[in-house]
Design an enzyme around this catalytic site. Structure first.
Site, PDB file in Angstrom:
ATOM      1  N   LYS A 224       0.816  -1.218   0.000  1.00  0.00           N
ATOM      2  CA  LYS A 224       0.000   0.000   0.000  1.00  0.00           C
ATOM      3  C   LYS A 224       0.848   1.266   0.000  1.00  0.00           C
ATOM      4  O   LYS A 224       2.060   1.227   0.210  1.00  0.00           O
ATOM      5  CB  LYS A 224      -0.977  -0.022   1.186  1.00  0.00           C
ATOM      6  CG  LYS A 224      -2.194  -0.905   0.878  1.00  0.00           C
ATOM      7  CD  LYS A 224      -3.257  -0.833   1.943  1.00  0.00           C
ATOM      8  CE  LYS A 224      -4.449  -1.709   1.532  1.00  0.00           C
ATOM      9  NZ  LYS A 224      -5.451  -1.804   2.605  1.00  0.00           N
ATOM     10  N   ARG A 258      -3.786  -9.762   5.208  1.00  0.00           N
ATOM     11  CA  ARG A 258      -4.239  -9.800   3.802  1.00  0.00           C
ATOM     12  C   ARG A 258      -3.081  -9.348   2.917  1.00  0.00           C
ATOM     13  O   ARG A 258      -2.668  -8.191   2.995  1.00  0.00           O
ATOM     14  CB  ARG A 258      -5.455  -8.881   3.642  1.00  0.00           C
ATOM     15  CG  ARG A 258      -6.042  -8.845   2.233  1.00  0.00           C
ATOM     16  CD  ARG A 258      -7.230  -7.889   2.167  1.00  0.00           C
ATOM     17  NE  ARG A 258      -7.804  -7.843   0.835  1.00  0.00           N
ATOM     18  CZ  ARG A 258      -7.356  -7.055  -0.136  1.00  0.00           C
ATOM     19  NH1 ARG A 258      -6.349  -6.239   0.072  1.00  0.00           N
ATOM     20  NH2 ARG A 258      -7.934  -7.073  -1.327  1.00  0.00           N
TER      21      ARG A 258
HETATM   22  C1  8Y4 Z   1      -1.084  -2.107  -4.148  1.00  0.00           C
HETATM   23  C2  8Y4 Z   1      -2.059  -3.037  -4.326  1.00  0.00           C
HETATM   24  C3  8Y4 Z   1      -1.335  -1.034  -3.373  1.00  0.00           C
HETATM   25  C4  8Y4 Z   1      -3.283  -2.918  -3.703  1.00  0.00           C
HETATM   26  C5  8Y4 Z   1      -2.556  -0.882  -2.764  1.00  0.00           C
HETATM   27  C6  8Y4 Z   1      -3.533  -1.845  -2.914  1.00  0.00           C
HETATM   28  C7  8Y4 Z   1      -8.270  -4.015   2.190  1.00  0.00           C
HETATM   29  C8  8Y4 Z   1      -9.378  -4.743   1.747  1.00  0.00           C
HETATM   30  C9  8Y4 Z   1      -8.446  -3.728   0.076  1.00  0.00           C
HETATM   31  C10 8Y4 Z   1      -7.959  -4.030   3.579  1.00  0.00           C
HETATM   32  C11 8Y4 Z   1      -9.861  -5.469   3.862  1.00  0.00           C
HETATM   33  C12 8Y4 Z   1      -5.538  -2.567  -1.756  1.00  0.00           C
HETATM   34  C13 8Y4 Z   1     -10.501  -5.107  -0.454  1.00  0.00           C
HETATM   35  C14 8Y4 Z   1      -6.866  -2.008  -1.411  1.00  0.00           C
HETATM   36  N1  8Y4 Z   1      -7.695  -3.398   1.125  1.00  0.00           N
HETATM   37  N2  8Y4 Z   1     -10.176  -5.463   2.564  1.00  0.00           N
HETATM   38  N3  8Y4 Z   1      -9.480  -4.547   0.413  1.00  0.00           N
HETATM   39  N4  8Y4 Z   1      -8.787  -4.778   4.374  1.00  0.00           N
HETATM   40  N5  8Y4 Z   1     -10.608  -6.167   4.724  1.00  0.00           N
HETATM   41  N6  8Y4 Z   1      -4.743  -1.628  -2.318  1.00  0.00           N
HETATM   42  O1  8Y4 Z   1      -7.020  -3.393   4.066  1.00  0.00           O
HETATM   43  O2  8Y4 Z   1      -5.228  -3.705  -1.562  1.00  0.00           O
HETATM   44  S1  8Y4 Z   1      -8.198  -3.182  -1.565  1.00  0.00           S
END
Ligand code: 8Y4
Length: 276
Positions: A224, A258
């Site tokens: 992130k 996650r």
């Molecule tokens: C690179 C790749 C940088 C992905 C950022 C991201 C969470 C979530 C997401 C979380 C829960 C993400 C669906 C955002 N984040 N569900 N979902 N908790 N429960 N961004 O932190 O991964 S999506």
């Protein structure tokens, strides 16, 4: 405090730190270590994550990146249901469905998903709580300030940990009032969802305050922007700092991580768990 989560199917999670592997079923994903639009590609990726030590896979058909366009119910279903059905024929690994839409969650549970990952913490669809209660499905309640379209526009808090914790406990009480068992509720502070770098750092330092209420805690920090902010690295170069943050979160009480990088995170968490 127990870290095991009973599932409706009679399956139960073990008590070691759990790794939730991210399986994006979107054509416009932020980063997922390789695209897999076709169900067969998603299956191959999923089976690799299982082999690498994933305890659960999180399937999402709607991108939540800031500014991403909304996806219709039929489109979201068309992305995730074939993957769930295919995966169910090859593995009994617990599956979580990342959606805030009750219709999508219902179809996913009927297709064999086990857990609802709702980034709106049961506020997105009026019937989501009833669905979870009816199916006896665990729910992940995540904190978000604002909506994905505007959540990073100058988010402000007094005490971010207290405010996030207060919201999550409020939603947990709401869930229980709808008949969702206490031991089926998982709390998640929602890193990056309407939070500045300083907010994300404070939430991670103060994660024990969230864990203190007895619910299992899930943390998603993998690749992130807080890593980009601190280190100036692009998403594809954020593996090692992601693993570092996962270990920090585990030490502070996170029971479920996650992540994109299952094998590396599994090793790091197993090492940390062996010491603790
Ligand atoms: C690179 C790749 C940088 C992905 C950022 C991201 C969470 C979530 C997401 C979380 C829960 C993400 C669906 C955002 N984040 N569900 N979902 N908790 N429960 N961004 O932190 O991964 S999506």
């Amino acid at each position: 405090m127990s870290n095991t989560i009973p599932l409706a199917s009679g399956k139960a999670f073990p008590s070691r730190p759990l790794v939730m592997g991210i399986l994006n079923c979107t054509p416009d994903s932020f980063f997922d270590g390789g695209r897999h639009d076709r169900p067969e590609d998603a299956l191959r990726f999923a089976l690799q994550m299982i082999e690498d030590g994933a305890d659960v896979l999180d399937l999402g058909g709607e991108s939540t990146r800031p500014g991403s366009r909304a996806v219709s119910v039929p489109e979201e279903m068309a992305r995730v249901l074939p993957v769930i059905e295919l995966l169910r024929r090859h593995s009994d690994v617990p599956l979580s469905i990342d959606t805030s839409k009750e219709e999508v969650a219902r179809a996913a549970l009927n297709a064999g998903a086990d857990i609802i990952n709702d980034i709106t913490a049961l506020t997105g669809s009026p019937k989501m709580a009833e669905l979870a209660a009816e199916k006896n499905a665990p729910v992940i309640l995540m904190h978000m300030r604002g909506l994905p379209q505007n959540m990073q526009d100058n988010p402000a808090y007094g005490n971010v940990t207290e405010e996030v914790c207060g919201y999550l406990l409020e939603q947990a009480r709401f869930a229980e009032s709808k008949g969702i068992a206490r031991d089926k509720i998982i709390l998640d502070p929602g890193f990056g969802f309407g939070k500045t770098f300083a907010h994300n750092c404070r939430l991670l330092r103060e994660l024990p305050q969230i864990r203190a209420h007895g619910y299992p805690v899930l943390v998603g920090v993998s690749r992130k922007s807080m890593i980009g902010h601190a280190l100036g690295l692009e998403k594809e170069d954020r593996l090692i700092p992601s693993v570092a943050l996962a270990v920090m979160a585990f030490e502070r009480g996170a029971g479920i991580l996650r992540v994109h990088d299952v094998k590396e995170t599994r090793q790091a968490l197993d090492m940390a768990a062996a010491v603790i």
